[in-house]
Scaffold this motif. Structure first.
Motif, PDB file in Angstrom:
ATOM      1  N   ALA A   1      -5.858  36.017  52.634  1.00 52.62           N
ATOM      2  CA  ALA A   1      -5.130  34.867  53.106  1.00 52.62           C
ATOM      3  C   ALA A   1      -4.244  33.748  52.127  1.00 52.62           C
ATOM      4  O   ALA A   1      -2.639  33.706  52.734  1.00 52.62           O
ATOM      5  CB  ALA A   1      -5.588  33.772  53.829  1.00 52.62           C
ATOM      6  N   ILE A   2      -4.813  33.467  50.648  1.00 52.65           N
ATOM      7  CA  ILE A   2      -4.664  33.004  49.694  1.00 52.65           C
ATOM      8  C   ILE A   2      -2.956  33.760  49.044  1.00 52.65           C
ATOM      9  O   ILE A   2      -2.069  32.926  49.266  1.00 52.65           O
ATOM     10  CB  ILE A   2      -5.152  32.682  48.552  1.00 52.65           C
ATOM     11  CG1 ILE A   2      -6.530  31.591  48.865  1.00 52.65           C
ATOM     12  CG2 ILE A   2      -4.494  31.616  47.315  1.00 52.65           C
ATOM     13  CD1 ILE A   2      -5.657  30.624  49.884  1.00 52.65           C
ATOM     14  N   LYS A   3      -3.176  35.019  49.127  1.00 53.35           N
ATOM     15  CA  LYS A   3      -2.772  36.264  48.601  1.00 53.35           C
ATOM     16  C   LYS A   3      -0.988  36.140  49.871  1.00 53.35           C
ATOM     17  O   LYS A   3       0.281  35.669  49.778  1.00 53.35           O
ATOM     18  CB  LYS A   3      -2.857  37.354  47.984  1.00 53.35           C
ATOM     19  CG  LYS A   3      -3.637  37.099  46.355  1.00 53.35           C
ATOM     20  CD  LYS A   3      -4.816  38.698  46.494  1.00 53.35           C
ATOM     21  CE  LYS A   3      -5.529  38.443  45.326  1.00 53.35           C
ATOM     22  NZ  LYS A   3      -5.558  39.816  45.911  1.00 53.35           N
ATOM     23  N   ALA A   4      -1.667  35.856  50.689  1.00 50.91           N
ATOM     24  CA  ALA A   4      -0.150  35.989  51.825  1.00 50.91           C
ATOM     25  C   ALA A   4       0.676  34.821  51.866  1.00 50.91           C
ATOM     26  O   ALA A   4       1.687  35.000  52.512  1.00 50.91           O
ATOM     27  CB  ALA A   4      -0.980  35.930  53.136  1.00 50.91           C
ATOM     28  N   GLY A   5      -0.391  33.409  51.889  1.00 53.41           N
ATOM     29  CA  GLY A   5       1.221  32.475  50.909  1.00 53.41           C
ATOM     30  C   GLY A   5       0.278  30.749  51.816  1.00 53.41           C
ATOM     31  O   GLY A   5       1.329  30.292  52.289  1.00 53.41           O
TER      32      GLY A   5
ATOM     33  N   ARG B   1       1.004  26.921  44.982  1.00 52.16           N
ATOM     34  CA  ARG B   1       0.341  26.298  43.778  1.00 52.16           C
ATOM     35  C   ARG B   1      -1.211  26.755  43.602  1.00 52.16           C
ATOM     36  O   ARG B   1      -1.305  25.589  42.560  1.00 52.16           O
ATOM     37  CB  ARG B   1       1.253  24.903  44.373  1.00 52.16           C
ATOM     38  CG  ARG B   1       2.297  24.448  44.359  1.00 52.16           C
ATOM     39  CD  ARG B   1       2.381  23.207  44.686  1.00 52.16           C
ATOM     40  NE  ARG B   1       2.318  22.048  44.084  1.00 52.16           N
ATOM     41  CZ  ARG B   1       2.921  21.240  43.826  1.00 52.16           C
ATOM     42  NH1 ARG B   1       4.777  21.910  43.500  1.00 52.16           N
ATOM     43  NH2 ARG B   1       3.011  20.135  42.505  1.00 52.16           N
ATOM     44  N   THR B   2      -1.583  26.468  44.286  1.00 45.50           N
ATOM     45  CA  THR B   2      -2.801  27.136  44.313  1.00 45.50           C
ATOM     46  C   THR B   2      -3.234  28.389  43.160  1.00 45.50           C
ATOM     47  O   THR B   2      -3.800  27.778  42.068  1.00 45.50           O
ATOM     48  CB  THR B   2      -3.883  27.455  45.329  1.00 45.50           C
ATOM     49  OG1 THR B   2      -3.171  25.986  46.927  1.00 45.50           O
ATOM     50  CG2 THR B   2      -5.045  27.318  45.595  1.00 45.50           C
ATOM     51  N   GLN B   3      -2.526  29.044  43.612  1.00 44.52           N
ATOM     52  CA  GLN B   3      -2.488  29.948  42.994  1.00 44.52           C
ATOM     53  C   GLN B   3      -2.309  29.503  41.493  1.00 44.52           C
ATOM     54  O   GLN B   3      -2.792  29.847  40.128  1.00 44.52           O
ATOM     55  CB  GLN B   3      -2.171  32.169  43.245  1.00 44.52           C
ATOM     56  CG  GLN B   3      -2.687  32.374  43.845  1.00 44.52           C
ATOM     57  CD  GLN B   3      -2.680  33.101  44.377  1.00 44.52           C
ATOM     58  OE1 GLN B   3      -0.964  33.845  44.124  1.00 44.52           O
ATOM     59  NE2 GLN B   3      -2.590  34.206  45.461  1.00 44.52           N
ATOM     60  N   ALA B   4      -1.222  29.127  41.274  1.00 45.67           N
ATOM     61  CA  ALA B   4      -0.771  28.245  40.009  1.00 45.67           C
ATOM     62  C   ALA B   4      -1.456  26.818  38.608  1.00 45.67           C
ATOM     63  O   ALA B   4      -1.399  27.563  37.706  1.00 45.67           O
ATOM     64  CB  ALA B   4       1.138  27.994  40.128  1.00 45.67           C
ATOM     65  N   ALA B   5      -2.091  26.674  39.956  1.00 45.65           N
ATOM     66  CA  ALA B   5      -3.109  25.481  39.090  1.00 45.65           C
ATOM     67  C   ALA B   5      -4.431  26.733  38.754  1.00 45.65           C
ATOM     68  O   ALA B   5      -4.206  26.101  37.383  1.00 45.65           O
ATOM     69  CB  ALA B   5      -3.563  24.716  40.672  1.00 45.65           C
ATOM     70  N   LEU B   6      -4.874  27.197  39.660  1.00 49.04           N
ATOM     71  CA  LEU B   6      -6.401  27.841  39.126  1.00 49.04           C
ATOM     72  C   LEU B   6      -5.586  28.877  37.796  1.00 49.04           C
ATOM     73  O   LEU B   6      -6.404  28.965  36.932  1.00 49.04           O
ATOM     74  CB  LEU B   6      -6.597  28.800  40.289  1.00 49.04           C
ATOM     75  CG  LEU B   6      -7.371  27.879  41.149  1.00 49.04           C
ATOM     76  CD1 LEU B   6      -7.294  28.685  42.578  1.00 49.04           C
ATOM     77  CD2 LEU B   6      -7.980  27.300  40.642  1.00 49.04           C
ATOM     78  N   PHE B   7      -4.500  29.356  37.411  1.00 45.68           N
ATOM     79  CA  PHE B   7      -3.864  30.503  36.709  1.00 45.68           C
ATOM     80  C   PHE B   7      -3.991  29.269  35.023  1.00 45.68           C
ATOM     81  O   PHE B   7      -4.389  29.521  34.308  1.00 45.68           O
ATOM     82  CB  PHE B   7      -2.611  31.044  37.079  1.00 45.68           C
ATOM     83  CG  PHE B   7      -1.780  31.588  35.402  1.00 45.68           C
ATOM     84  CD1 PHE B   7      -2.259  33.051  35.675  1.00 45.68           C
ATOM     85  CD2 PHE B   7      -0.928  30.993  35.036  1.00 45.68           C
ATOM     86  CE1 PHE B   7      -1.755  33.773  34.419  1.00 45.68           C
ATOM     87  CE2 PHE B   7      -1.272  31.964  33.133  1.00 45.68           C
ATOM     88  CZ  PHE B   7      -1.065  33.074  33.403  1.00 45.68           C
ATOM     89  N   ALA B   8      -3.442  28.290  35.447  1.00 45.42           N
ATOM     90  CA  ALA B   8      -3.579  27.109  34.446  1.00 45.42           C
ATOM     91  C   ALA B   8      -4.557  27.196  33.926  1.00 45.42           C
ATOM     92  O   ALA B   8      -5.070  26.829  32.807  1.00 45.42           O
ATOM     93  CB  ALA B   8      -2.628  26.230  35.140  1.00 45.42           C
ATOM     94  N   ILE B   9      -5.553  26.364  34.817  1.00 42.75           N
ATOM     95  CA  ILE B   9      -7.116  26.692  34.345  1.00 42.75           C
ATOM     96  C   ILE B   9      -7.623  27.805  33.289  1.00 42.75           C
ATOM     97  O   ILE B   9      -8.508  27.102  32.143  1.00 42.75           O
ATOM     98  CB  ILE B   9      -7.862  26.389  35.748  1.00 42.75           C
ATOM     99  CG1 ILE B   9      -7.290  24.782  36.377  1.00 42.75           C
ATOM    100  CG2 ILE B   9      -9.260  26.298  35.061  1.00 42.75           C
ATOM    101  CD1 ILE B   9      -8.005  24.662  38.180  1.00 42.75           C
TER     102      ILE B   9
END
Length: 224
Positions: free
Chosen positions: A96-100, A200-208
Motif C-alpha cells: 500500500a505504501i509502495k503503491a503511493g 515522503r514517508t519512505q523518504a523520511a524513513l530512508f533518511a533516518i
C-alpha cells in the motif's frame, strides 16, 4: 476561514461508510463528496470528483484497495490517499505504501486520530499508525533490493531530505532554507525520483536509516 477538505470514502461495509459519513459531516471544514462500495467504483468516482483526500479500505470486492491506489495514482500522481483498514500485516502495509498511499491508519484508531490523519494527508504529510511506522523502519533496515542510484543527491537535496526526516512540510522547508515553496517541492520530487521512493514517508524513513538528520530532531512519521 477553514479550508474545506473534500473527501471520498471507499469501503465495502455499509456500517463503516455510515460511521465515516457521520464523523465527517459533523467536522468543520470537511465535506463528504462521494462513497464507493468497491475498488472499481472508487477509481471511477475519483476520476470524476477529484477529491482532496480519499479514504480506502484494502479488502474490497471487484478491485482491492492496493489496485485502486495504483490506478488512482495513474490518474493523478498528486492524489492524497489514506488507507483505513483493519489489517497491519506486512503483505498489506508495504504494497500500500509502495503503491503511493500517504497514510495508513487502523480502524481501531480514535476519531480524533483519524480526523488528524485526514488533515495531515491533505497537507501532503505522512500519517501512519505507530505500529505501521515501526514495520516500515524494520523493513528499511534490511538490505535494499534496488541498486544505488547512478544520479547521487546534491548537497541541497541531502539537506532537504534531512528536513523531510524532521517532519517538515514543503513550506516549512522553504522557510528554513529561504527558498520558494515550489523549489522545495521540486527538490522533494527529485529526491523521490533518484531514490526510487513513492512518497515522503519512505523518504523520511530512508533518511533516518542513513542518519541524514540532526540528532534528537527526527520525527518518526506516524502523524502529528
Amino acid at each position: 476561514m477553514i479550508e474545506e477538505i473534500r473527501i471520498l470514502i471507499a469501503d465495502d461495509h455499509a456500517v463503516v461508510r455510515e460511521g465515516l459519513r457521520a464523523l465527517i459531516e459533523t467536522e468543520p471544514g470537511m465535506t463528504l463528496v462521494g462513497e464507493a462500495s468497491d475498488g472499481e467504483v472508487a477509481v471511477r468516482l475519483y476520476a470524476s470528483l477529484k477529491p482532496d483526500v480519499t479514504l480506502l479500505d484494502l479488502m474490497m470486492p471487484r478491485k482491492d484497495g492496493i489496485s485502486a491506489i495504483r490506478e488512482i495514482k495513474q490518474i493523478d500522481p498528486e492524489a492524497r490517499l489514506l488507507v483505513l483498514t483493519s489489517f497491519a500485516e506486512d503483505d498489506q502495509v508495504f504494497p500500500a505504501i509502495k503503491a503511493g498511499a500517504l497514510g495508513y491508519i487502523l480502524k481501531d484508531s480514535s476519531a480524533l486520530r483519524l480526523l488528524q490523519a485526514i488533515r495531515d494527508v491533505h497537507a501532503g504529510e505522512s500519517s501512519l499508525d505507530p505500529s505501521v511506522a515501526r514495520k516500515l523502519i524494520q523493513e528499511l533496515n534490511r538490505p535494499p533490493d534496488l541498486p544505488p542510484t547512478p544520479d547521487p543527491l546534491s548537497e541541497r537535496e541531502l539537506e532537504v531530505l534531512g528536513l523531510v526526516a524532521e517532519g517538515l512540510s514543503n513550506q516549512e522547508i522553504a522557510d528554513r532554507l529561504v527558498i520558494s515553496e515550489r523549489t522545495a517541492r521540486n527538490h522533494v520530487g527529485n529526491i523521490l525520483a533518484k531514490l526510487h521512493l513513492a512518497n515522503r514517508t519512505q523518504a523520511a524513513l530512508f533518511a533516518i536509516q542513513k542518519g541524514l538528520h540532526p540528532p534528537g530532531r527526527t520525527q518518526v512519521p506516524n502523524g502529528k
